[in-house]
Scaffold this motif. Structure first.
Motif, PDB file in Angstrom:
ATOM      1  N   TRP A 287      10.831  -0.445  -7.651  1.00  0.00           N
ATOM      2  CA  TRP A 287      10.757   0.978  -7.327  1.00  0.00           C
ATOM      3  C   TRP A 287      11.428   1.784  -8.428  1.00  0.00           C
TER       4      TRP A 287
ATOM      5  N   ASP B  87       0.805  -1.220   0.000  1.00  0.00           N
ATOM      6  CA  ASP B  87       0.000   0.000   0.000  1.00  0.00           C
ATOM      7  C   ASP B  87       0.841   1.273   0.000  1.00  0.00           C
ATOM      8  N   VAL B  88       2.157   1.137   0.128  1.00  0.00           N
ATOM      9  CA  VAL B  88       3.045   2.306   0.110  1.00  0.00           C
ATOM     10  C   VAL B  88       3.237   2.723  -1.341  1.00  0.00           C
ATOM     11  N   LYS B  89       2.784   3.919  -1.692  1.00  0.00           N
ATOM     12  CA  LYS B  89       2.857   4.406  -3.072  1.00  0.00           C
ATOM     13  C   LYS B  89       4.203   5.046  -3.402  1.00  0.00           C
ATOM     14  N   ALA B  90       4.797   5.719  -2.408  1.00  0.00           N
ATOM     15  CA  ALA B  90       6.057   6.424  -2.661  1.00  0.00           C
ATOM     16  C   ALA B  90       6.855   6.555  -1.373  1.00  0.00           C
TER      17      ALA B  90
ATOM     18  N   GLN C 155      13.041  10.595  -4.596  1.00  0.00           N
ATOM     19  CA  GLN C 155      11.648  10.143  -4.527  1.00  0.00           C
ATOM     20  C   GLN C 155      11.562   8.806  -5.252  1.00  0.00           C
TER      21      GLN C 155
ATOM     22  N   THR D 190       8.992   5.662  -6.332  1.00  0.00           N
ATOM     23  CA  THR D 190       7.594   5.319  -6.532  1.00  0.00           C
ATOM     24  C   THR D 190       7.455   3.815  -6.703  1.00  0.00           C
ATOM     25  N   ASN D 191       6.501   3.239  -5.981  1.00  0.00           N
ATOM     26  CA  ASN D 191       6.248   1.800  -6.044  1.00  0.00           C
ATOM     27  C   ASN D 191       5.656   1.458  -7.409  1.00  0.00           C
ATOM     28  N   GLN D 192       6.351   0.600  -8.155  1.00  0.00           N
ATOM     29  CA  GLN D 192       5.911   0.210  -9.492  1.00  0.00           C
ATOM     30  C   GLN D 192       5.153  -1.112  -9.497  1.00  0.00           C
ATOM     31  N   GLY D 193       4.996  -1.721  -8.329  1.00  0.00           N
ATOM     32  CA  GLY D 193       4.248  -2.966  -8.232  1.00  0.00           C
ATOM     33  C   GLY D 193       5.105  -4.118  -7.754  1.00  0.00           C
ATOM     34  N   SER D 194       4.447  -5.263  -7.585  1.00  0.00           N
ATOM     35  CA  SER D 194       5.081  -6.448  -7.039  1.00  0.00           C
ATOM     36  C   SER D 194       5.134  -7.566  -8.072  1.00  0.00           C
TER      37      SER D 194
END
Length: 94
Positions: free
Chosen positions: A60, A6-9, A46, A48-52
């Motif tokens: 990231w 859930d962490v976006k950035a 900065q 940004t979470n690019q997904g799993s």
């Protein structure tokens, strides 16, 4: 605590330490290898979470304001698990 998914950035600062729960605090940023480490380390990055990949490993994308002369090589984001190393939850605000 917050689920890492859930962490976006993340905003990382050159002169700040991490907020740790299970281990000792470490610098938020560390330049490892490369010629630029001795000349320039960004003040703020900065990421940004690019997904799993579905197995708990996240990708990231990290950016910073820096001259075109510099660029990131390999970038690693490591998050401390809340209760144990591979915990899908991390410390909120860390």
């Amino acid at each position: 605590k917050v689920k890492l998914a859930d962490v976006k950035a993340l905003t990382l600062h050159r002169d700040r330490m991490t907020t740790a729960r299970r281990t000792s605090a470490i610098p938020q940023l560390a330049c490892v290898g490369g010629d630029a480490c001795r000349d320039f380390v960004p003040r703020v990055i900065q990421c940004t979470n690019q997904g799993s990949d579905g197995r708990g490993d996240f990708s990231w994308k990290c950016e910073a304001d820096m001259d075109d002369y510099y660029r990131f090589g390999e970038t690693t984001v490591a998050c401390e698990g809340y209760a144990y190393p591979d915990d899908p939850y991390v410390l909120a605000g860390s």
